[in-house]
Design an enzyme around this catalytic site. Structure first.
Site, mmCIF file in Angstrom:
data_model
loop_
_atom_site.group_PDB
_atom_site.id
_atom_site.type_symbol
_atom_site.label_atom_id
_atom_site.label_comp_id
_atom_site.label_asym_id
_atom_site.label_seq_id
_atom_site.Cartn_x
_atom_site.Cartn_y
_atom_site.Cartn_z
ATOM 1 N N TYR A 44 0.901 -1.139 -0.100
ATOM 2 C CA TYR A 44 0.037 0.154 -0.031
ATOM 3 C C TYR A 44 0.917 1.032 -0.022
ATOM 4 C CZ TYR A 44 -4.324 -2.301 1.393
ATOM 5 O OH TYR A 44 -5.655 -3.273 1.351
ATOM 6 N N GLY A 45 1.823 1.112 0.641
ATOM 7 C CA GLY A 45 2.983 2.411 0.847
ATOM 8 C C GLY A 45 3.385 3.162 -0.407
ATOM 9 N N CYS A 75 -1.983 -1.367 10.258
ATOM 10 C CA CYS A 75 -1.242 -0.931 9.167
ATOM 11 C C CYS A 75 -1.154 0.666 9.353
ATOM 12 C CB CYS A 75 -1.763 -1.292 7.799
ATOM 13 S SG CYS A 75 -0.802 -0.616 6.126
ATOM 14 N N THR A 77 0.145 3.062 7.099
ATOM 15 C CA THR A 77 -0.274 3.391 6.006
ATOM 16 C C THR A 77 -1.840 3.575 5.772
ATOM 17 O OG1 THR A 77 1.741 2.558 4.982
ATOM 18 C CG2 THR A 77 0.389 3.569 3.538
ATOM 19 N N CYS A 186 6.236 1.134 10.489
ATOM 20 C CA CYS A 186 5.481 0.072 9.646
ATOM 21 C C CYS A 186 5.178 -1.223 10.077
ATOM 22 C CB CYS A 186 5.989 -0.279 8.134
ATOM 23 S SG CYS A 186 5.521 -1.360 7.237
ATOM 24 N N HIS A 188 5.167 -4.190 9.378
ATOM 25 C CA HIS A 188 5.905 -5.194 8.833
ATOM 26 C C HIS A 188 7.301 -5.166 9.690
ATOM 27 C CE1 HIS A 188 3.083 -5.462 5.444
ATOM 28 N NE2 HIS A 188 3.806 -6.664 5.013
HETATM 29 N N1 DGL Z 1 2.285 -2.650 7.163
HETATM 30 C C1 DGL Z 1 2.078 -1.270 6.344
HETATM 31 C C2 DGL Z 1 2.285 -0.069 7.392
HETATM 32 O O1 DGL Z 1 2.489 -0.491 8.462
HETATM 33 C C3 DGL Z 1 2.737 -1.017 4.975
HETATM 34 C C4 DGL Z 1 3.330 -1.821 4.160
HETATM 35 C C5 DGL Z 1 2.815 -1.598 2.771
HETATM 36 O O2 DGL Z 1 1.880 -2.108 2.276
HETATM 37 O O3 DGL Z 1 3.411 -0.522 2.217
HETATM 38 O O4 DGL Z 1 2.566 1.044 6.878
#
Ligand code: DGL
Length: 259
Positions: A44-45, A75, A77, A186, A188
């Site tokens: 998404y980012g 998330c 983002t 983030c 992840h």
């Molecule tokens: N896990 C997501 C966050 O906390 C973003 C990862 C992505 O989709 O770019 O921002």
């Protein structure tokens, strides 16, 4: 109306939100959880705000159709780009968003140098800019956009040469200088904590906001009488837009990783 036995849903652009879920499952062992990873549409980012909002709305509809009593947007983002419109759309639903843990980092290291690792869109968003602005007198805050980093977690590559080379390049301007803390902005990135700590060295604290999010979830469920009174162990059910058994297995393995 919502009922205590209904599940709490977590969602993310992919597998990152499992780092938040992991903390919640340990703190609230009697809750039932649903996790929806939108890996088919990740990342998404690096998408536009409109796309992120459209994808977040679509995931929201899915988890509500599965009977969620509360939703954690696990998330940074998606929270930055979509939490306000989603709260307007679902005014009776408990929606918990996440944000980079700038506040705890600035409070722990007043006047210190703090890196905020997050996606490019998260760091560009008005919510993040406002957050950084609130603490810009308290600490020196350096945003570090990490486009391409979440993909390592999606692939299950939590260590190794490529990851190290990526991190050394991104963090190059700060290596050899004092860095007090690195915020994992983030969801992840907590899965890459070891690799990030290795590049930054032992003098840098690595901070995520997962304990705070879990505490907030407990408080909100308690306030609404929605904590599950069952004494049985709760369940965790994974869904992913990729509809691929390998990604569901990887999701379960990430949940089992020690924090
Ligand atoms: N896990 C997501 C966050 O906390 C973003 C990862 C992505 O989709 O770019 O921002």
């Amino acid at each position: 109306m919502f009922h205590a036995a209904q599940p709490v849903a977590f969602f993310d652009s992919g597998l990152g939100g499992i780092s938040v879920l992991r903390a919640a499952v340990r703190a609230l062992p009697h809750e039932n959880f649903i996790y929806y990873g939108d890996s088919a549409n990740a990342p998404y980012g690096t998408k536009t705000q409109e796309e992120i909002l459209r994808l977040s709305r679509s995931v929201m509809e899915k988890v509500l159709a599965m009977g969620a009593k509360a939703v954690v947007i696990a998330c940074n983002t998606a929270t930055g780009m979509a939490v306000e419109p989603l709260r307007r759309q679902y005014p009776d639903l408990t929606i918990i968003g996440v944000e980079p843990a700038v506040k705890p980092a600035a409070e722990a290291y007043p006047g210190g140098r703090i890196l905020v690792l997050a996606t490019p869109m998260c760091l560009q968003g008005a919510r993040y800019r406002e957050l950084q602005g609130r603490f810009s007198d308290a600490a020196q805050i350096h945003p570090v956009p990490c486009g391409g980093l979440m993909e390592f977690v999606e692939r299950g590559e939590l260590q190794g040469e490529h990851l190290r080379a990526y991190l050394e390049e991104k963090l190059q301007p700060f290596l050899g200088q004092r860095v007090d803390a690195a915020v994992l902005g983030c969801t992840h990135y907590p899965f890459l904590r070891g690799a990030i700590a290795e590049v930054l060295g032992p003098q840098t604290a690595i901070i995520d906001g997962n304990a705070g999010i879990t505490a907030q979830l407990r408080r909100r469920l308690e306030e609404q009488g929605l904590l599950n009174p069952s004494r049985e162990a709760g369940t965790v059910t994974f869904y992913n837009s990729l509809e691929d058994d390998a990604i569901l297995l990887r999701s379960k393995a990430l949940l089992e990783l020690p924090e």
